[in-house]
Design a protein around this motif. Structure first.
Motif, mmCIF file in Angstrom:
data_model
loop_
_atom_site.group_PDB
_atom_site.id
_atom_site.type_symbol
_atom_site.label_atom_id
_atom_site.label_comp_id
_atom_site.label_asym_id
_atom_site.label_seq_id
_atom_site.Cartn_x
_atom_site.Cartn_y
_atom_site.Cartn_z
ATOM 1 N N UNK A 11 8.118 13.842 3.209
ATOM 2 C CA UNK A 11 7.337 12.625 3.440
ATOM 3 C C UNK A 11 8.236 11.671 4.209
ATOM 4 N N UNK A 12 7.673 11.015 5.245
ATOM 5 C CA UNK A 12 8.538 10.165 6.073
ATOM 6 C C UNK A 12 8.831 8.822 5.400
ATOM 7 N N UNK A 13 8.155 8.533 4.299
ATOM 8 C CA UNK A 13 8.354 7.247 3.636
ATOM 9 C C UNK A 13 9.388 7.385 2.515
ATOM 10 N N UNK A 15 10.347 5.458 0.057
ATOM 11 C CA UNK A 15 9.912 5.091 -1.302
ATOM 12 C C UNK A 15 9.081 6.194 -1.911
ATOM 13 N N UNK A 16 8.165 6.736 -1.108
ATOM 14 C CA UNK A 16 7.309 7.794 -1.616
ATOM 15 C C UNK A 16 8.166 9.003 -1.976
ATOM 16 N N UNK A 18 11.341 9.108 -2.886
ATOM 17 C CA UNK A 18 12.166 8.967 -4.088
ATOM 18 C C UNK A 18 11.292 8.895 -5.340
ATOM 19 N N UNK A 55 3.322 15.650 3.099
ATOM 20 C CA UNK A 55 2.421 14.601 3.604
ATOM 21 C C UNK A 55 1.779 15.114 4.885
ATOM 22 N N UNK B 389 0.849 4.133 1.037
ATOM 23 C CA UNK B 389 2.234 4.592 0.868
ATOM 24 C C UNK B 389 2.921 3.837 -0.283
ATOM 25 N N UNK B 392 1.322 4.555 -3.639
ATOM 26 C CA UNK B 392 1.659 5.875 -4.157
ATOM 27 C C UNK B 392 3.005 5.831 -4.872
ATOM 28 N N UNK B 393 3.954 5.167 -4.210
ATOM 29 C CA UNK B 393 5.289 5.077 -4.801
ATOM 30 C C UNK B 393 5.222 4.327 -6.130
ATOM 31 N N UNK B 396 3.590 6.632 -8.754
ATOM 32 C CA UNK B 396 4.501 7.709 -9.153
ATOM 33 C C UNK B 396 5.586 7.195 -10.095
ATOM 34 N N UNK B 397 6.205 6.082 -9.687
ATOM 35 C CA UNK B 397 7.301 5.541 -10.488
ATOM 36 C C UNK B 397 6.806 5.125 -11.872
ATOM 37 N N UNK B 421 12.175 -0.567 -7.899
ATOM 38 C CA UNK B 421 11.445 0.068 -6.808
ATOM 39 C C UNK B 421 9.969 -0.293 -6.842
ATOM 40 N N UNK B 425 7.950 -2.015 -3.805
ATOM 41 C CA UNK B 425 6.791 -1.392 -3.162
ATOM 42 C C UNK B 425 5.535 -2.239 -3.302
ATOM 43 N N UNK B 428 5.721 -4.808 -0.747
ATOM 44 C CA UNK B 428 5.440 -4.236 0.559
ATOM 45 C C UNK B 428 3.917 -4.098 0.760
#
Lengths: 208, 599
Positions: A11-13, A15-16, A18, A55, B389, B392-393, B396-397, B421, B425, B428
Motif C-alpha cells: 500500500x502506498x500510504x 499509515x495504512x 503500518x 491496494x 486512507x 482505514x488506518x 485498523x489501529x 497514529x 490519521x 489528516x
C-alpha cells in the motif's frame, strides 16, 4: 495458526501500511510491507505459506495489472484486494482472476483477518499439494526402469501373468519387481498406488 | 532624359547620409513660381479630374494613390508624378513614420514605385518642415542618394498634405527637362489636389483599418473567424460591386446628379431626381442635421469633407446607414460631388459578428458550468480515496488495540503509539474534508430571479444523451404560470441533474423506464418540482437516503442527495423522497416564490 507464515502488504500510504501490520500482528501474523509492486518483486520471498494484501490503486502499476503480472511470472500467491472506492466491475475481474477477497476501505477488522486466513490456508493447501507431488515424483524416480514399466502396467489393470508375457520374463520375477516397487513408492494398497500415479499424470499402459 | 530608367526599385533609405555638397537654399526656387508667366486656369478640366478622382475613391480605394498620381501628371503635364507617405515599415502609411515611401508614381519614375527617402534628410522632409509648397531644382546636388535615380529631376514641385492636422505625406510632380517650367497655376492646382490627397489617404486607411480590424478579430476569436472572413469579403464585394453611390449636390440641399447606385440606395428613380424632389437635406433624419451642418462648415472652409457616417431616409421611409464624403468643385464653390457608401451590409455583418461573439461567450459559460457540474462527480473517487486512507488506518489501529485489550495483552507503550497514529490519521481525514469544503465554497453563490422551468429544460438538454442511452422515456408537465424563484442557477442545475441521473440509474434493468418532471406550486404558494422514476424504489432505506456516504449504487459516493438537500435548504426550500406508484421513487423539492410575479 502456524507462526511460520508471512503476509505481504503493498500500500502506498505509510499509515495504512503500518496500521495493517499492527492489526495483523495482533493475531500473531508476520507482516512484510512494501510501498509499491516493484518493491515486492525485488524482495526475497521465504519458502513459507504466504499471501498478499494489495491496494488496488497503486502508484505506477494498477493492482489488477499487477495480479496479471504475477501470473505471467508464475508467482502463485493468493491476493486479498483493498480498494478505496467500491468498483463492482473491477472487483469481479479481480475475483475471476483468482483473488481471494475484495475489501472496501475502511473494512471490518474481522473481514480482513478472515480473508487473510482463507488466503493463507489456500496457499498452505497449494504448497502441501506441491510438496506431495514432489515426494511422489522422487519415489517414482527412485524405481528402476523395469520397476517403472511393471507398475505402469499394473496401474493399467494388467495381471502379473500378462505382464510377464508382455515383458518375456517369468511371472515370479514380475511378482518380486512389483512388490519392490510398491515398497519404494510407499503404497499401502493398489488403490493408493493408482491415486499416486494419477497425480503424476503418467500415461498408463492399457491392457491389450 | 537620355538615360534609361533601369535602376533598382528601392532607393537607399539610409538616413545617416552626410550633408551633401549643396545647401538647401541653393536647390530651392519656390519664389520663381510667382515670377514665371502663368497659364490660365482650366476649371473644366480640373472639375472633370476631380469627379474622376472622387469616383475612383468610391469605386476602388485601393488604387486611389495611383489614380491621384495620374491626375497630377495629367493636370500639370509633368514628366513624373507621385506621392510620398510617411511609413514605419517601408510599405504601409504611418503618421509617426521616420521615412517616406512611394506608393504610386506615374510617368518616367514609375519603375521606382516602392522606393523612398529619409524623413530628416530629403525634399519631402523639407516640405513638411517648412509646412508649404516647395519647388526644387536638381535636388540630387544636396541629396546624393537621389543621384542614381534616373532620369534626374530638373524641377520638382512638392506639396504637403495633412490628416487631422498632422502632415503625413507629399504629392509631387517632376520635370526631367526644361521643356516646360512649373508656374503659379501648377502651384494652385497642386494645392487643390493636396486637399484631395488627404481624403484619399483616409479612405485608403479606412479600408486598411477594416482589414486590420478583421485580422485582429480573427486572431482573437478562432470561433468567429469564418464570420470575420465573411465580413472582409462583404466589404470587398461591396466596394467591387460598385455599390458606391455618387452624387452632385449643391450646398442649399439639392441633388443635381446621381448614379444608379445612389438612387438604388435611397430607392428613388431618375424621374424623382429629374423633378428635383430628391434633396439630400430632406433625405437626412433630424438627428443627423447637426452633423451635416458641421460637414457644411468643413466643406466651405477646406473645399472637402472627410468621410463620416450618417443615415438617409429611403423613399419608403426606412433608414439606410451610409458613409458620406465629398468635395466642392473648384470655380463653382456652391456645388460639389459626394460619394455615398451603403453601410447596411457592414452593420449587419458587425451585428452578426457581435452575435457570434455573444454565442461564443455563452458557450464558454456553458462549458464552465458543465465543468462545475461534473467536478463533483470527479471529486467523488478522489474524496473516497483520500478520506478512506486515513480512516482505514484509524479503523485498523483501533481494532488492533481492542483485540489486544480483549486478550489482556495490551502494552501501554503499544497503546500510546497506536493512539498517536489514530490522532494523526483522524486529523489528516478532517484536513481532507475541509479542503473539499473550501473547494466547494470557491464557487460563489449567485442569486438571480429564475424561472425554474428554464433550469429544468437546460438540465434536460444536458442529460439528454444519458437518458437516451438508458432508453428512458421522458414526460414533462411544467406549469405555465409559475412564480419566479430567487436562486443560484448552477446550484439548481446541480440538484436537478443529480435527481435526474439518480432516477435514470434507478431504472436500469426495470420496465417501464419513465422519467417524469413536474413543476407547479404547493398550497403555500412555493414552487414545487417533482422528479419521478419507475425504478426499483428504495424500500426500507428511505430513512437513510439523505445520510452522507449512504449509497445503494455500485459506484456511488453517497454525497449527491445530502448535497442536494443542503443546497435546497440553503435556498429556504425542502427536499424529500416518497414512493412512486406503482413502482419507483419521487424526489420533490420546494423553493420559496420570489417577490417578482410570473410572466
Amino acid at each position: 495458526m502456524t507462526a511460520a507464515s508471512l503476509v505481504f502488504v503493498i500500500d502506498d500510504d505509510p499509515s495504512v501500511r503500518s496500521s495493517l501490520k499492527f492489526l495483523l500482528s495482533t493475531v500473531g501474523l508476520q507482516v512484510d510491507s512494501s510501498e509499491s509492486a516493484n518493491g515486492f518483486l525485488h524482495k526475497k520471498r521465504p519458502d513459507v505459506p504466504s499471501c498478499l494484501v494489495l491496494d488496488i490503486r497503486l502508484p505506477g502499476l494498477s493492482g489488477i495489472d499487477f495480479q496479471r503480472e504475477l501470473a505471467a511470472r508464475n508467482i502463485c500467491i493468493p491476493i486479498v484486494f483493498l480498494t478505496g472506492h467500491g468498483d463492482i466491475p473491477m472487483s469481479v475481474r479481480a475475483i475471476k482472476a483468482g483473488a481471494v477477497e475484495f475489501l472496501t476501505k475502511p473494512f471490518r477488522d474481522q473481514d480482513l483477518l478472515d480473508a487473510v486466513h482463507v488466503a493463507l490456508d489456500r496457499d498452505r493447501a497449494r504448497r502441501k499439494q506441491e510438496s506431495e507431488l514432489a515426494d511422489i515424483r522422487q519415489r517414482f524416480d527412485s524405481l528402476s526402469s523395469r520397476e517403472q514399466e511393471v507398475i505402469s502396467m499394473v496401474v493399467g489393470g494388467m495381471l502379473n501373468k500378462q505382464i510377464a508375457a508382455e515383458l518375456g520374463t517369468a511371472e515370479s520375477t514380475v511378482k518380486v519387481q512389483r512388490s519392490r516397487a510398491m515398497e519404494k513408492m510407499q503404497a499401502e494398497s493398489l488403490a493408493h498406488l493408482i491415486k499416486m500415479m494419477q497425480k503424476l499424470q503418467l500415461p498408463s499402459e492399457k491392457a491389450s | 532624359m537620355s538615360e534609361s530608367t533601369t535602376l533598382q526599385n528601392d532607393v537607399s533609405l539610409e538616413s545617416s547620409v552626410p550633408e551633401g555638397g549643396a545647401s538647401l537654399e541653393s536647390i530651392l526656387c519656390t519664389e520663381e513660381l510667382q515670377r514665371r508667366p502663368s497659364r490660365p486656369p482650366d476649371h473644366e478640366k480640373e472639375n472633370r479630374a476631380l469627379v474622376k478622382l472622387v469616383s475612383a475613391l468610391a469605386d476602388s480605394p485601393s488604387t486611389i494613390f495611383h489614380t491621384l498620381a495620374e491626375t497630377i501628371e495629367d493636370i500639370t503635364q509633368c514628366d513624373s508624378a507621385g506621392l510620398s507617405l510617411l511609413t514605419r515599415d517601408g510599405k504601409t502609411p504611418h503618421v509617426d513614420g521616420q521615412r517616406f515611401y512611394w506608393p504610386a508614381i506615374c510617368g518616367m519614375w514609375n519603375p521606382h514605385v516602392g522606393g523612398g527617402t529619409p524623413r530628416n534628410f530629403g525634399p519631402c522632409g523639407d516640405v513638411l518642415d517648412q509646412n508649404r509648397t516647395l519647388l526644387f531644382t536638381h535636388f540630387e546636388r544636396r541629396y546624393p542618394y537621389l543621384m542614381p535615380v534616373s532620369p534626374a529631376a530638373e524641377e520638382c514641385l512638392l506639396v504637403p498634405f495633412y490628416v487631422n492636422g498632422k502632415a503625413v505625406g507629399t504629392i509631387w510632380g517632376i520635370m526631367h527637362s526644361d521643356r516646360r517650367k512649373f508656374d503659379a497655376e501648377d502651384d494652385r492646382v497642386m494645392a487643390s489636389l493636396g486637399k484631395f490627397a488627404s481624403s484619399a489617404y483616409q479612405a485608403w486607411m479606412h479600408i486598411e483599418e477594416l482589414k486590420v480590424e478583421v485580422a485582429e478579430r480573427e486572431m482573437a476569436e478562432a470561433e468567429v473567424r469564418e464570420l470575420a472572413k465573411g465580413l472582409e469579403a462583404k466589404i470587398r464585394r461591396l466596394v467591387e460591386a460598385n455599390a458606391v453611390g455618387i452624387m452632385m449636390f449643391n450646398l442649399d440641399g439639392a441633388i443635381t446628379e446621381a448614379n444608379a447606385a445612389f438612387l438604388h440606395m435611397v430607392q428613388f428613380d431618375h424621374d424623382d431626381l429629374a423633378s428635383g424632389r430628391v434633396r439630400w437635406a430632406d433625405l437626412t433624419p433630424t438627428e443627423w442635421r447637426a452633423r451635416d451642418e458641421r460637414a457644411l462648415i468643413e466643406i466651405k472652409a477646406t473645399g472637402a469633407v472627410q468621410p463620416y457616417e450618417k443615415e438617409y431616409f429611403r423613399k419608403d421611409g426606412i433608414r439606410v446607414p451610409v458613409m458620406v464624403g465629398g468635395a466642392l468643385f473648384e470655380g463653382t464653390p456652391s456645388a460639389g460631388v459626394a460619394f455615398v457608401l451603403d453601410l447596411t451590409e457592414q452593420k449587419r455583418a458587425q451585428e452578426k459578428l457581435e452575435d457570434a461573439r455573444r454565442a461564443l461567450h455563452a458557450t464558454q459559460a456553458e462549458l464552465a458550468r458543465v465543468t462545475r457540474l461534473t467536478t463533483m462527480g470527479e471529486l467523488g473517487a478522489s474524496i473516497a480515496h483520500e478520506v478512506n486512507q486515513p480512516l482505514t488506518a484509524v479503523t485498523n489501529n483501533s481494532s488492533a488495540c481492542l483485540r489486544l485489550l480483549a486478550n489482556g495483552n495490551l502494552d501501554p507503550e503499544v497503546l500510546r503509539q497506536a493512539l498517536e497514529e489514530i490522532v494523526a490519521d483522524a486529523t489528516r481525514a478532517s484536513a481532507v474534508i475541509s479542503r473539499i469544503r473550501a473547494f466547494i465554497k470557491k464557487a460563489p453563490t449567485e442569486m438571480y430571479e429564475l424561472d425554474i422551468n428554464n433550469v429544468i429544460r437546460e438540465v434536460l438538454a444536458l442529460a439528454d444523451h444519458e437518458l437516451q442511452n438508458n432508453q428512458v422515456s421522458l414526460e414533462c408537465h411544467l406549469s405555465e404560470t409559475l412564480p419566479h424563484v430567487r436562486a443560484d442557477r448552477v446550484q439548481m442545475q446541480q440538484v436537478l441533474l443529480n435527481l435526474i441521473m439518480n432516477a435514470a440509474e434507478a431504472m436500469t434493468g426495470t420496465q417501464p423506464r419513465t422519467l417524469s418532471l413536474d413543476s407547479g406550486t404547493d398550497e403555500s404558494g412555493n414552487v414545487l418540482v417533482a422528479v419521478r422514476d419507475s425504478g426499483t424504489g428504495f424500500g426500507s432505506e428511505v430513512d437513510r437516503l439523505f445520510t452522507p456516504f449512504f449509497t445503494t449504487k455500485g459506484n456511488g459516493m453517497g454525497m449527491g442527495l445530502p448535497i442536494s438537500r443542503s443546497l435546497i435548504e440553503s435556498h429556504g426550500g425542502r427536499l424529500w423522497a416518497t414512493a412512486n406508484s406503482p413502482q419507483g421513487a419521487v424526489f420533490s423539492f420546494t423553493l420559496p416564490a420570489s417577490g417578482e410575479s410570473h410572466s
